[in-house]
Design a protein around this motif. Structure first.
Motif, mmCIF file in Angstrom:
data_model
loop_
_atom_site.group_PDB
_atom_site.id
_atom_site.type_symbol
_atom_site.label_atom_id
_atom_site.label_comp_id
_atom_site.label_asym_id
_atom_site.label_seq_id
_atom_site.Cartn_x
_atom_site.Cartn_y
_atom_site.Cartn_z
ATOM 1 N N LEU A 55 0.837 -1.300 -0.090
ATOM 2 C CA LEU A 55 -0.181 0.079 -0.081
ATOM 3 C C LEU A 55 0.829 1.095 0.174
ATOM 4 O O LEU A 55 0.751 2.168 -0.626
ATOM 5 C CB LEU A 55 -0.929 -0.077 1.181
ATOM 6 N N LEU A 56 1.793 1.246 0.971
ATOM 7 C CA LEU A 56 2.696 2.418 0.899
ATOM 8 C C LEU A 56 3.486 2.726 -0.351
ATOM 9 O O LEU A 56 3.946 3.889 -0.757
ATOM 10 C CB LEU A 56 3.763 2.294 2.137
ATOM 11 N N SER A 57 3.885 1.478 -0.894
ATOM 12 C CA SER A 57 4.483 1.795 -2.365
ATOM 13 C C SER A 57 3.774 2.300 -3.458
ATOM 14 O O SER A 57 4.357 2.498 -4.496
ATOM 15 C CB SER A 57 5.384 0.505 -2.380
ATOM 16 N N THR A 58 2.411 2.303 -3.265
ATOM 17 C CA THR A 58 1.773 2.871 -4.507
ATOM 18 C C THR A 58 1.569 4.504 -4.459
ATOM 19 O O THR A 58 1.392 4.944 -5.402
ATOM 20 C CB THR A 58 0.185 2.400 -4.234
ATOM 21 N N ALA A 59 1.995 4.878 -3.376
ATOM 22 C CA ALA A 59 1.948 6.413 -3.190
ATOM 23 C C ALA A 59 3.049 6.954 -3.792
ATOM 24 O O ALA A 59 4.487 6.361 -3.959
ATOM 25 C CB ALA A 59 1.981 6.780 -1.799
ATOM 26 N N THR A 60 3.020 7.972 -4.539
ATOM 27 C CA THR A 60 3.911 9.120 -4.987
ATOM 28 C C THR A 60 4.351 9.915 -3.955
ATOM 29 O O THR A 60 5.566 10.206 -3.864
ATOM 30 C CB THR A 60 3.561 9.861 -6.469
ATOM 31 N N MET A 82 5.809 5.777 6.166
ATOM 32 C CA MET A 82 5.722 6.712 5.297
ATOM 33 C C MET A 82 7.136 6.986 4.775
ATOM 34 O O MET A 82 7.618 6.653 3.769
ATOM 35 C CB MET A 82 4.874 7.729 5.481
ATOM 36 N N LEU A 83 8.116 7.123 5.860
ATOM 37 C CA LEU A 83 9.559 7.405 5.573
ATOM 38 C C LEU A 83 10.075 6.090 4.996
ATOM 39 O O LEU A 83 10.962 6.277 3.969
ATOM 40 C CB LEU A 83 10.264 8.002 6.943
ATOM 41 N N ALA A 84 9.862 5.167 5.358
ATOM 42 C CA ALA A 84 10.475 3.807 5.027
ATOM 43 C C ALA A 84 10.018 3.693 3.703
ATOM 44 O O ALA A 84 10.888 2.802 2.957
ATOM 45 C CB ALA A 84 10.213 2.645 6.310
ATOM 46 N N GLY A 86 10.198 5.258 1.185
ATOM 47 C CA GLY A 86 11.180 5.931 0.273
ATOM 48 C C GLY A 86 10.206 7.187 -0.647
ATOM 49 O O GLY A 86 10.791 7.473 -1.642
ATOM 50 N N ARG A 87 9.112 7.351 -0.026
ATOM 51 C CA ARG A 87 8.446 8.530 -0.863
ATOM 52 C C ARG A 87 8.255 9.757 0.281
ATOM 53 O O ARG A 87 8.142 9.494 1.338
ATOM 54 C CB ARG A 87 6.923 8.240 -0.810
ATOM 55 N N PRO A 88 8.408 11.170 -0.409
ATOM 56 C CA PRO A 88 8.468 12.184 0.294
ATOM 57 C C PRO A 88 6.956 12.277 1.093
ATOM 58 O O PRO A 88 5.916 11.568 0.795
ATOM 59 C CB PRO A 88 8.422 13.282 -0.634
ATOM 60 N N VAL A 89 7.062 13.295 2.192
ATOM 61 C CA VAL A 89 5.802 13.342 3.055
ATOM 62 C C VAL A 89 5.232 14.898 3.088
ATOM 63 O O VAL A 89 6.304 15.501 2.915
ATOM 64 C CB VAL A 89 5.952 13.103 4.359
ATOM 65 N N VAL A 90 4.319 15.086 2.956
ATOM 66 C CA VAL A 90 3.784 16.523 3.052
ATOM 67 C C VAL A 90 2.925 16.422 4.369
ATOM 68 O O VAL A 90 1.984 15.625 4.455
ATOM 69 C CB VAL A 90 2.688 16.617 1.668
ATOM 70 N N ALA A 91 3.324 17.061 5.275
ATOM 71 C CA ALA A 91 2.786 17.236 6.479
ATOM 72 C C ALA A 91 2.026 18.553 7.022
ATOM 73 O O ALA A 91 2.693 19.491 6.654
ATOM 74 C CB ALA A 91 3.817 16.792 7.585
ATOM 75 N N GLY A 92 0.943 18.354 7.630
ATOM 76 C CA GLY A 92 0.554 19.664 7.990
ATOM 77 C C GLY A 92 1.087 19.773 9.381
ATOM 78 O O GLY A 92 0.600 19.117 10.495
ATOM 79 N N ALA A 133 12.373 12.774 -6.115
ATOM 80 C CA ALA A 133 13.477 11.901 -5.502
ATOM 81 C C ALA A 133 14.347 12.109 -4.747
ATOM 82 O O ALA A 133 14.558 11.175 -3.698
ATOM 83 C CB ALA A 133 14.259 11.617 -7.022
ATOM 84 N N GLU A 134 14.690 13.299 -4.284
ATOM 85 C CA GLU A 134 15.874 13.799 -3.388
ATOM 86 C C GLU A 134 15.275 13.523 -1.997
ATOM 87 O O GLU A 134 15.688 13.014 -1.094
ATOM 88 C CB GLU A 134 16.266 15.228 -3.731
ATOM 89 N N TYR A 135 13.835 14.018 -2.005
ATOM 90 C CA TYR A 135 13.136 13.853 -0.473
ATOM 91 C C TYR A 135 12.944 12.645 -0.357
ATOM 92 O O TYR A 135 12.957 11.960 0.830
ATOM 93 C CB TYR A 135 12.005 14.554 -0.500
ATOM 94 N N GLY A 136 12.567 11.740 -1.231
ATOM 95 C CA GLY A 136 12.419 10.240 -0.929
ATOM 96 C C GLY A 136 13.293 9.403 -0.667
ATOM 97 O O GLY A 136 13.492 8.648 0.219
#
Length: 169
Positions: A55-60, A82-84, A86-92, A133-136
């Protein structure tokens, strides 16, 4: 979660952006009713633990909304996975909070409870492959450095050792 739906409404004209929300809870019926009016949002049940990595790997990009009044009360447990991924996170999150410090350099921080700010951060990452990619890469590295059990235990042992030395024992 309303913040994610606000962002989804603002990004409805972007056919390249789809929102996937999985979970359960008291607000699920409201989320489903509101999402039913949007072509770019899917709401699913809480997924089994064995499917979490898939599921987590489906996210961009991962979205982690947090209410302004909840800042620093808890660090959301889902952040580590989420961090594991390898995708960047947008956090409020407000600058300077624990959540903001964890996400900095591994994603973007936006004003809590602000769908427009979240939508802008999502677009910034979706429209910039290099930054995403850098953030991931940074997200995966941060996960290994701060969130692996072995890393947590090593940091704990180091702190305990420093206290023993500081106390002269």
């Amino acid at each position: 979660m309303e913040t994610i739906l606000d962002a989804a409404e603002l990004l409805a004209d972007r056919s390249d952006i789809q929102f996937l929300i999985c979970g359960a809870g008291p607000s699920k019926a409201m989320l489903e009713a509101r999402a039913a009016k949007m072509d770019n949002v899917q709401v699913h049940d809480l997924q089994p633990k064995e499917r979490l990595a898939e599921l987590l790997s489906t996210a961009t990009v991962h979205l982690l909304p947090q209410r302004k009044d909840a800042a620093d009360l808890v660090l959301p447990s889902k952040l580590a996975n989420m961090l594991a991924s390898g995708r960047p996170v947008v956090a409020g999150a407000e600058p300077g909070t624990g959540l903001a410090r964890e996400v900095e350099g591994a994603g973007l921080i936006c004003e809590p409870d602000n769908g427009a700010a979240m939508a802008a951060a999502i677009m910034k990452l979706i429209d910039n492959d290099a930054l995403r990619a850098e953030y991931g890469i940074a997200a995966r590295k941060r996960s290994a450095e701060r969130w692996l059990q072995s890393s947590i235990l090593a940091a704990f042992e180091e702190r305990v050792g420093q206290r023993v030395i500081a106390n002269g024992r």
